[in-house]
Each structure stands twice: as structure tokens, then as C-alpha cells.
Design a protein around this motif. Structure first.
Motif, mmCIF file in Angstrom:
data_model
loop_
_atom_site.group_PDB
_atom_site.id
_atom_site.type_symbol
_atom_site.label_atom_id
_atom_site.label_comp_id
_atom_site.label_asym_id
_atom_site.label_seq_id
_atom_site.Cartn_x
_atom_site.Cartn_y
_atom_site.Cartn_z
ATOM 1 N N ALA A 1 0.813 -1.328 0.237
ATOM 2 C CA ALA A 1 0.283 0.301 -0.202
ATOM 3 C C ALA A 1 1.006 1.286 0.208
ATOM 4 C CB ALA A 1 -0.542 -0.284 1.400
ATOM 5 N N GLU A 2 2.104 1.062 0.357
ATOM 6 C CA GLU A 2 2.850 2.195 0.925
ATOM 7 C C GLU A 2 3.144 3.118 -1.151
ATOM 8 O OE1 GLU A 2 5.335 3.036 4.072
ATOM 9 O OE2 GLU A 2 4.597 0.874 4.874
ATOM 10 N N VAL A 3 4.159 1.652 -1.736
ATOM 11 C CA VAL A 3 4.204 1.503 -2.924
ATOM 12 C C VAL A 3 2.681 2.186 -3.470
ATOM 13 C CG1 VAL A 3 5.357 0.384 -4.690
ATOM 14 C CG2 VAL A 3 6.262 -0.476 -2.270
ATOM 15 N N SER A 4 2.359 1.790 -3.535
ATOM 16 C CA SER A 4 1.158 1.988 -4.101
ATOM 17 C C SER A 4 0.841 3.690 -4.421
ATOM 18 C CB SER A 4 0.136 2.076 -3.900
ATOM 19 O OG SER A 4 -1.525 2.202 -4.880
ATOM 20 N N ALA A 5 1.271 4.504 -2.848
ATOM 21 C CA ALA A 5 1.221 5.858 -2.454
ATOM 22 C C ALA A 5 2.146 6.609 -3.692
ATOM 23 C CB ALA A 5 0.943 6.412 -1.525
ATOM 24 N N HIS B 1 -5.329 4.480 -5.608
ATOM 25 C CA HIS B 1 -4.593 4.458 -4.759
ATOM 26 C C HIS B 1 -5.515 4.164 -3.803
ATOM 27 C CE1 HIS B 1 -1.715 5.186 -1.502
ATOM 28 N NE2 HIS B 1 -2.530 5.871 -1.676
ATOM 29 N N GLU B 2 -6.153 5.237 -3.554
ATOM 30 C CA GLU B 2 -7.242 4.852 -2.704
ATOM 31 C C GLU B 2 -8.003 3.816 -2.579
ATOM 32 O OE1 GLU B 2 -9.131 9.104 -1.689
ATOM 33 O OE2 GLU B 2 -7.408 9.813 -1.769
ATOM 34 N N ALA B 3 -8.326 3.290 -3.844
ATOM 35 C CA ALA B 3 -9.023 2.410 -3.633
ATOM 36 C C ALA B 3 -8.216 1.197 -3.046
ATOM 37 C CB ALA B 3 -10.207 2.001 -5.070
ATOM 38 N N VAL B 4 -6.893 1.044 -3.767
ATOM 39 C CA VAL B 4 -6.373 -0.140 -3.483
ATOM 40 C C VAL B 4 -5.986 -0.766 -2.157
ATOM 41 C CG1 VAL B 4 -3.488 -1.015 -4.799
ATOM 42 C CG2 VAL B 4 -5.372 -0.342 -6.286
ATOM 43 N N ALA B 5 -5.536 0.742 -1.678
ATOM 44 C CA ALA B 5 -4.650 1.423 -0.650
ATOM 45 C C ALA B 5 -5.811 0.472 0.435
ATOM 46 C CB ALA B 5 -4.246 2.349 -0.236
ATOM 47 N N GLY B 6 -7.468 0.823 0.631
ATOM 48 C CA GLY B 6 -8.469 0.098 1.053
ATOM 49 C C GLY B 6 -8.975 -1.581 0.928
ATOM 50 N N GLU B 7 -8.656 -2.305 -0.365
ATOM 51 C CA GLU B 7 -8.763 -3.325 -0.717
ATOM 52 C C GLU B 7 -6.836 -4.257 0.538
ATOM 53 O OE1 GLU B 7 -10.461 -4.534 -5.153
ATOM 54 O OE2 GLU B 7 -8.477 -3.265 -4.970
ATOM 55 N N LEU B 8 -5.832 -3.493 0.248
ATOM 56 C CA LEU B 8 -4.983 -3.838 0.667
ATOM 57 C C LEU B 8 -5.226 -4.011 2.571
ATOM 58 C CD1 LEU B 8 -1.377 -1.830 -1.389
ATOM 59 C CD2 LEU B 8 -2.644 -5.218 -1.350
ATOM 60 N N SER B 9 -5.610 -2.916 3.525
ATOM 61 C CA SER B 9 -6.006 -3.251 4.403
ATOM 62 C C SER B 9 -6.657 -3.812 4.584
ATOM 63 C CB SER B 9 -6.285 -1.034 4.421
ATOM 64 O OG SER B 9 -6.855 -1.302 5.828
#
Length: 311
Positions: free
Chosen positions: A151-155, A176-184
Motif C-alpha cells: 500500500a505504501e508503494v501504491s501511494a 490508489h485510495e481504492a487499492v490501499a483500502g483493499e490491501l488494508s
């Protein structure tokens, strides 16, 4: 693998013909391993074209680049690659894309190989640690097995794409926010499921799961090292793993889609353990237990819950 001289001689004609596997318009991202390809596609969306240098089913640790692939690197608007994982890609980036390169290792801390490869036999430690430290700079490149690091790499990727292509900056940040949410959500599922287990030891044929072990207080016991799926373990190493299985009451030996199944079969025959699949996601294949990063990671979680006796 081509020498730098030969690659340079062919580069002009290759790039004139295009980048080969890439097509379409928008920002052209070149990635070197499947999880980074997945991430680039998710964050970039319709505004990018993504080319991955590792073919499906290939061991990324052993990748060599064709002249056309070197041309693809040279044509890229951005190369997303973990330095040290694939020396051939390192060389191509240094020669042709050093100013268009994002290394996830500059975004997140990598684990040292020694904490990712839990060896308990002196011969094995000597055998693996020297080779691994040389090829990876002493670091474990499999950071994508930690969703929080990914998720950090995504940002960072969204920020870099926004700089390259300001017209789509809002879309990159939204993606990115959508991906970070899925990863979280994925990370939370791992934490919840692996919190209470009868066993904490995972026996694997390839030492790729150090991040997973660190995040969830597991112990990785690996038959071979971190460099390749095609190492031949010594008889002493196999004997040491068999002793670990007996000592800890391990019920499962994990193999992977790229590994030689004979290694797991040998240990299973010695111990009576079952064989199951735990995919390090280095390449997506027909044998992968899912169709993309998220589904494979969730299948991995199911396999761990079953093997470790988690409630």
C-alpha cells in the motif's frame, strides 16, 4: 543474457519498431514481477499501459532480457522494479532508464535475508546466506507479501504518475485510495485469522515468506534459500527440516507453483506431512490458486489457516 555492447547496438532499431508487448496509449509503465504489474494496472487504470518483463510461469530470479525487452525498458515512461531481484533488469535500468525508475525499496524498508530465511542447520546457513546476500544486497525483495508495504508503494506510484501525467492526477490518487483500502482489508483478514493458531511454524520449499512471518509472528522454515525455486537442497538441509517438522508437530509442507514438487514430496514421505500450495506470487500461472494478486493472497490465507490449525 546480452552484453551491454550487443544490447546497445540493437537498441535503436528495436525502439524504432516499438516496445513489443506494450500497446495502447497513455503512460507506459514497465514492471519486472507480477505483483508490481498488478499494482501498476490498479493505480494507473485506463490512463496507463503496463508491460511486465517476467513471462507467466517464469522464475523472476532467473530472468534474462531479450533485445526487444531492453528496448521496452528504454521506451518506458516509468520502470517499477525492485533493485537486486533481477540483475538483468538492474543493468537495463542503469543503462537506459535511470531517470525514469521507481524502486519500491526506496519507499519501504526491506527485511534482511537472515530474518526471512530461518535456517537451523549450519551447512545450510553457510550455503544460502552467502549467495543471497550477494544477489539481493542482503535484503528480501518479496515485499508484496506484506499488503501494508505494498500500500505504501501504491501511494508512491500514484504520486510519481501524477508528476508524469498531471491531467490524470486525480484519477491516480483515487485509484490508489481504492487499492490501499483493499490491501488494508486483506491485511486485517490475515491478522484476524492468524491471531490464534495451534502452530506458528510454516515449512516452505522457497524462502519467500519472511514478510508474512514477520507480520504475523510465524516462523519460516525453508528447505532452500531465497534466490531461486530451482536450488537443490543438501541432504543435511533436508534432514534438518525433517527434524524441525518432528519437533514442532508440523502437519503441512508448502510448495509453490514454480518449485520442483519433488522437494516437498521427499520431505512429506519422511514425515507423513501433507503437501499444500503457498504461492509467493512471483509469477501468475495456471497453477496459481487464484486469478490475481488479491485472490491468490486470500487463497494463501485459507491454506495457512488450515495448516496451522487456526481458530
Amino acid at each position: 543474457m546480452l552484453t551491454a555492447g550487443v544490447a546497445g547496438t540493437l537498441l535503436a532499431s528495436l525502439t524504432a519498431c516499438g516496445s513489443g508487448s506494450a500497446s495502447g496509449s497513455g503512460v507506459h509503465i514497465v514492471t519486472s514481477v507480477y505483483p508490481l504489474e498488478w499494482l501498476a494496472s490498479q493505480v494507473g487504470g485506463d490512463a496507463v499501459t503496463v508491460t511486465n518483463l517476467t513471462e507467466a510461469g517464469a522464475d523472476p530470479h532467473e530472468v534474462e532480457l531479450s533485445p526487444r525487452q531492453i528496448g521496452t525498458v528504454a521506451d518506458a515512461d516509468l520502470v517499477l522494479h525492485i533493485r537486486g531481484l533481477q540483475p538483468a533488469v538492474d543493468d537495463a535500468v542503469d543503462q537506459h532508464a535511470a531517470d525514469r525508475f521507481l524502486d519500491p525499496a526506496d519507499v519501504v524498508d526491506l527485511l534482511p535475508v537472515s530474518s526471512a530465511d530461518h535456517e537451523h542447520d549450519g551447512h545450510a546457513e553457510e550455503q544460502h546466506s552467502g549467495a543471497d546476500s550477494h544477489s539481493h544486497g542482503g535484503k528480501d525483495p518479496h515485499l508484496w507479501l506484506d499488503p501494508e508495504r505494498l500500500a505504501e508503494v501504491s501511494a508512491a506510484l500514484a504520486d510519481r504518475l501524477s508528476d508524469i501525467d498531471p491531467d490524470h492526477a486525480a484519477a491516480y490518487q483515487e485509484n490508489h485510495e481504492a487499492v490501499a483500502g483493499e490491501l488494508s482489508d486483506l491485511s486485517a483478514a490475515y491478522t484476524e485469522s492468524l491471531d490464534t493458531c495451534a502452530r506458528r511454524e510454516i515449512v516452505v520449499t522457497h524462502a519467500a515468506f519472511g514478510y508474512l512471518a514477520e507480520m504475523h509472528d510465524l516462523e519460516q522454515i525453508s528447505v532452500t534459500g531465497i534466490d531461486s525455486h530451482h536450488e537443490d537442497p543438501s541432504p543435511a538441509r533436508i534432514a534438518a527440516v525433517v527434524r524441525e517438522i518432528d519437533e514442532h508437530g508440523v502437519t503441512t509442507v508448502f510448495t509453490s507453483p514454480l518449485a520442483d514438487p519433488a522437494i516437498a514430496e521427499t520431505i512429506a514421505s519422511e514425515t507423513g506431512a501433507e503437501i499444500a500450495l503457498l504461492d509467493p506470487l512471483e509469477s501468475l500461472t495456471d497453477d496459481s490458486p487464484g486469478t490475481d494478486y488479491l485472490s491468490v493472497m486470500r487463497a494463501n490465507l485459507d491454506a495457512l489457516v488450515s495448516a496451522l490449525g487456526c481458530s
